[in-house]
Motif scaffolding. Structure first.
Motif, short mmCIF file in Angstrom:
data_model
loop_
_atom_site.label_atom_id
_atom_site.label_comp_id
_atom_site.label_asym_id
_atom_site.label_seq_id
_atom_site.Cartn_x
_atom_site.Cartn_y
_atom_site.Cartn_z
N GLY A 1 0.83 -1.20 0.00
CA GLY A 1 0.00 0.00 0.00
C GLY A 1 0.86 1.25 0.00
O GLY A 1 0.60 2.20 -0.76
N GLU A 2 1.90 1.24 0.82
CA GLU A 2 2.79 2.41 0.90
C GLU A 2 3.50 2.63 -0.43
O GLU A 2 3.61 3.76 -0.90
N GLN A 3 3.97 1.53 -1.02
CA GLN A 3 4.67 1.64 -2.31
C GLN A 3 3.78 2.26 -3.38
O GLN A 3 4.18 3.21 -4.06
N ILE A 4 2.56 1.73 -3.49
CA ILE A 4 1.66 2.21 -4.54
C ILE A 4 1.27 3.66 -4.27
O ILE A 4 1.23 4.49 -5.18
N SER A 5 1.01 3.99 -2.99
CA SER A 5 0.64 5.37 -2.65
C SER A 5 1.74 6.32 -3.08
O SER A 5 1.49 7.39 -3.64
N GLU A 6 2.99 5.89 -2.84
CA GLU A 6 4.11 6.76 -3.18
C GLU A 6 4.22 6.91 -4.70
O GLU A 6 4.40 8.01 -5.22
N GLU A 7 4.07 5.80 -5.40
CA GLU A 7 4.18 5.84 -6.86
C GLU A 7 3.07 6.70 -7.47
O GLU A 7 3.30 7.43 -8.44
N ARG A 8 1.87 6.60 -6.91
CA ARG A 8 0.74 7.30 -7.51
C ARG A 8 0.52 8.69 -6.93
O ARG A 8 -0.25 9.47 -7.47
N GLY A 9 1.19 8.94 -5.82
CA GLY A 9 1.00 10.23 -5.19
C GLY A 9 -0.37 10.40 -4.57
O GLY A 9 -0.84 11.52 -4.38
N GLU A 10 -1.08 9.31 -4.33
CA GLU A 10 -2.37 9.38 -3.64
C GLU A 10 -2.51 8.13 -2.78
O GLU A 10 -1.86 7.11 -3.02
N ASP A 11 -3.36 8.23 -1.77
CA ASP A 11 -3.49 7.12 -0.84
C ASP A 11 -4.02 5.86 -1.53
O ASP A 11 -5.00 5.91 -2.26
N PHE A 12 -3.35 4.76 -1.30
CA PHE A 12 -3.82 3.49 -1.84
C PHE A 12 -3.64 2.44 -0.76
O PHE A 12 -2.59 2.33 -0.16
N GLU A 13 -4.70 1.69 -0.53
CA GLU A 13 -4.62 0.70 0.53
C GLU A 13 -4.76 -0.70 -0.03
O GLU A 13 -5.54 -0.93 -0.95
N VAL A 14 -3.97 -1.62 0.49
CA VAL A 14 -4.13 -3.02 0.12
C VAL A 14 -4.62 -3.73 1.38
O VAL A 14 -3.83 -4.09 2.26
N PRO A 15 -5.94 -3.92 1.50
CA PRO A 15 -6.48 -4.49 2.72
C PRO A 15 -6.12 -5.97 2.87
O PRO A 15 -5.98 -6.68 1.87
#
Lengths: 303, 482
Positions: free
Chosen positions: B155-169
């Motif tokens: 989740g942190e990786q994707i959020s950083e790459e996309r510049g928006e919050d992304f969660e992997v539940p």
């Protein structure tokens, strides 16, 4: 050291696969088809091409020289030959007489390090030794928790840092703690690493060196955990790991699966590293001292 | 990847099948050598026998002897047979056609199931999906914790790459039996607006009835669209039995081979389809979450035969570099306005592409085979990075202004020796010169723009580095003479 209950377990496991000894029950002569059949079975047991070739050539020449006439002599012949190649190297652990014995445990990812450590720890606790674990796998997610759960179950101490911290520092602290708590045995876990990753091999050297700081002759044992289901790759694993840090013994894990671990024949021969323990199950008491005679018997067993 | 095997094939081709010494006996010996190479690589005994028989029939039938390039023709025959052994009937690795797709991962302990769940989640997120991870391994101590950490990291990786919050539940319910956990996860996924559910099931050291019952029950309750068997690529002869049993009992759709970044000998990759009838779909090639590749039989055959795998290399470059940036990089190379900033970019991109040795192994024409044997010190990347990081922006733009005192500062700042800073600067100049020459001679053609700047940089950088090393050695000699 242990009761020889393992032979039944190994035999039971091996019963699932084609047995080499099955060959000899059918009334057959030694002909090309027979030899090919034998070759197949030896290779399927992960004995390796070189050993297989050697055995078959030896068998052929003995047959020519009329040393072997009957088919039931073949099994004895193979057993003797294999036992010769797998001479018992002594599986006693080197224990530190004055102060704690340090055991470093290494291996590739998924080889069964953590479970094997639990087995070793349980074994020492049974002998009334005070055991301490060092949670040196700071890389894999939740590896520390996994070891901690085992420590709790067995009822022993554990030294840990946070995930991502320096494993050498964990090792140092574990030795320190063992000295002040007067533990008999320290078992240091390490992160699984593929033997082809150079920088991780260097890290292993660093851990190895750090252990010497407080106890100059540590580690007293460096055990490589080898998954018995691994094929000929196990040889390179043993080779490259021992280049990074001298291995004193092999712990052959997962032998209760369908694998026979025939590759240890090649490892003992080529690298002169003794197999010290075998892992036979998931519980912490499922461990045995390695016995080469028993191993060969199981490899060629009839039932 | 498969270094030993591809080395062997390379030798065999040169030793037995070069024109001039081709005769029937040579062919027979060459085929025998292949048989041994494959057995040594842990390819299943029966698979080897079958393959060797087919190759022999073809090689002798096609009159290799009269062929102008018998070596090439022979490789063609082996290549065809290897592809036949491994190929998958459906082109798509993981077709997602429904609103909610359930993927079930099974396998033995230590095969890498949990990590593969994380990697697969990343692969699917990259394709625009929103997966829910389900921790159904209540058996192994801390397996649930491991999956939770993976989900969080991802989740942190994707959020950083996309510049928006992304969660992997990650769904877990340690007190429940695994089949219930999996079943309960499905309505939760729907509610949570996830379109993929990935089930991480328990492994065992070996197959037992309890495990199979549990897996069957999960299969029944969740009706997964895909069931993948996760398998260690270093597996020896016997463990194919486990794949077979898993397939017979719970019917798998495909295999994910893990730890291919080791020196796995290739046995599992070559045997699994023939033994189970189910193809390899993905391969794990590293510890990081992005280290998952789609498996393609023809590319794998190329690698094994030392023909390189330029397609995967280009794929990797493309994934990591957008077209605009590639174009920009290409322009910079052509007009030689390439700066230290760009070099740093390139390094970081190459590092993302994976293990350098594996990348080299993908180079075609025997070059890959040879490069895999070259000892590459990967720490050189971090050292160079440290040096560039210690430069001021101005220095990075115009490295020519770096004089003695600047060099000293940079070396101190980066913890390297002044000689290393010198070496980098020399290499950089060399590289620029090479780029100028290349653009003058028109060597930057369609090929380059097609491949993205990254590759060109890689190709240009390596000889540059080697050259500089040699020169500095020569200089030392000169100095001694004085």
């Amino acid at each position: 050291m242990f009761f020889k209950k393992s032979i039944d377990k190994i035999k039971a496991a091996l019963a699932k696969t084609k047995k080499i000894a099955e060959l000899f029950q059918i009334g057959r002569k030694i002909d090309e088809a027979f030899l090919e059949d034998l070759e197949e079975r030896l290779i399927m047991a992960d004995v390796g091409l070189d050993t297989t070739k050697y055995l078959i050539d030896a068998l052929k020449s003995s047959y020519k020289d009329k040393e072997i006439k009957e088919k039931d002599q073949i099994l004895t012949f193979l057993k003797e030959n294999l036992k010769e190649r797998l001479t018992q190297k002594g599986n006693e652990l080197k224990l530190n007489e004055d102060g704690p014995t340090v055991i470093l445990v290494i291996g590739v990812n998924g080889s069964g390090k953590t479970t094997s450590i639990a087995k070793l720890a349980h074994h020492f606790v049974q002998q009334d030794k005070k055991v301490l674990l060092g949670a040196g796998d700071t890389f894999r997610a939740a590896a520390i928790d996994q070891l901690e759960i085992w420590a709790e179950r067995i009822g022993i101490d554990i030294v840990k840092h946070k995930m991502g911290s320096d494993p050498a520092a964990v090792a140092f602290d574990a030795v320190q703690a063992a000295l002040s708590r007067e533990s008999d045995i320290i078992i240091i876990d390490t992160a699984g690493r593929l033997h082809t990753q150079k920088n991780l091999m260097k890290e292993l050297q660093k851990i190895h060196n750090v252990l010497k700081k407080k106890i100059p002759e540590a580690p007293h044992e460096v055990l490589l955990i080898l998954d018995a289901t691994i094929g000929q790759n196990a040889i390179t694993q043993a080779e490259l790991f021992s280049a990074a840090t001298p291995i004193t013994g092999i712990f052959l894990s997962k032998l209760d699966g369908t694998a026979k671990g025939g590759v240890v024949l090649a490892i003992q021969n080529q690298l002169d590293i003794p197999v010290k323990f075998i892992g036979l199950g998931e519980k912490c008491e499922d461990m045995e001292a390695f016995d080469s005679e028993q191993f060969v018997d199981a490899l060629l067993s009839k039932d | 990847m498969f270094k030993t095997l591809s080395n062997k094939f390379y030798d065999i081709k040169n030793n037995f099948f070069s024109s001039g010494k081709i005769n029937e006996k040579n062919i027979q010996d060459g085929i025998k050598a292949i048989e041994e190479a494959l057995i040594n690589a842990d390819v299943n005994f029966r698979v080897v026998k079958g393959l060797v028989k087919r190759v022999k029939e073809k090689a002798l039938g096609e009159e290799l002897i009269k062929s102008v390039k018998p070596g090439d023709q022979f490789v063609q025959i082996v290549h065809y047979e290897l592809v036949e052994l491994m190929k998958s009937d459906d082109e798509e690795r993981l077709p997602i056609t429904k609103d909610l797709t359930v993927i079930m991962m099974v396998g033995l302990q230590g095969s890498g199931k949990t990590t593969t769940c994380g990697k697969l989640a990343r692969y699917l997120i990259k394709k625009g999906h929103r997966p829910l991870l389900v921790a159904a391994d209540t058996q192994r101590p801390a397996a649930i914790e491991q999956l939770k950490v993976l989900g969080k990291t991802l989740g942190e990786q994707i959020s950083e790459e996309r510049g928006e919050d992304f969660e992997v539940p990650v769904y877990s319910a340690p007190q429940d039996p695994p089949p219930k956990i999996c079943k309960d996860a499905i309505p939760i996924a729907k509610e949570n607006n996830n379109d993929i559910v990935i089930l991480d099931t328990a492994g065992r050291l070996h197959i037992d009835d309890a495990l199979m019952d549990e897996l069957l029950s999960i299969r029944k309750k969740t009706k997964p669209d895909h069931v993948f068997f996760v398998m260690d690529s270093m597996t020896g002869q016997n463990a194919f039995d486990s794949a077979k049993i898993f397939n017979e009992q719970i019917n798998i759709d495909g295999v994910v081979l893990t730890k291919l970044d080791s020196d796995a000998k290739g046995g599992a990759a070559l045997s699994i389809k023939e033994v189970t009838g189910k193809p390899v779909k993905f391969v794990g090639v590293g510890e990081k979450l992005d280290a998952l590749e789609e498996f393609h039989a023809d590319r794998m055959a190329n690698r094994i035969l030392g023909m390189g795998d330029i397609v995967t290399l280009v794929d990797k470059a493309e994934q990591l570099m957008d077209e605009e940036k590639a174009e920009e990089m290409y322009q910079k190379m052509v007009d030689a306005s390439f700066t230290m900033h760009d070099l740093l970019d390139q390094f970081q991109m190459i590092k993302k592409m994976g293990n350098l040795r594996d990348l080299m192994g993908m180079l075609p024409g025997g070059l890959g085979v040879q490069m895999q044997n070259v000892d590459i010190d990967e720490s050189i990347f971090s050292r160079i990075e440290a040096i560039i990081h210690s430069m001021t922006p101005q220095e990075r733009d115009m490295p020519d202004i770096i004089n003695g005192s600047r060099k000293l500062r940079i070396s101190k700042g980066s913890g390297t020796k002044v000689q290393e800073v010198n070496q980098l600067l020399n290499q950089f100049r060399e590289m620029r010169k090479m780029m100028q020459n290349m653009s003058k001679s028109g060597m930057f053609g369609n090929m380059m723009s097609g491949m993205g700047g990254g590759l060109g940089g890689l190709g240009g950088m390596m000889p540059g580095m080697g050259g500089a090393k040699q020169r500095s050695r020569r200089k030392k000699k000169k100095r001694k003479k004085k």
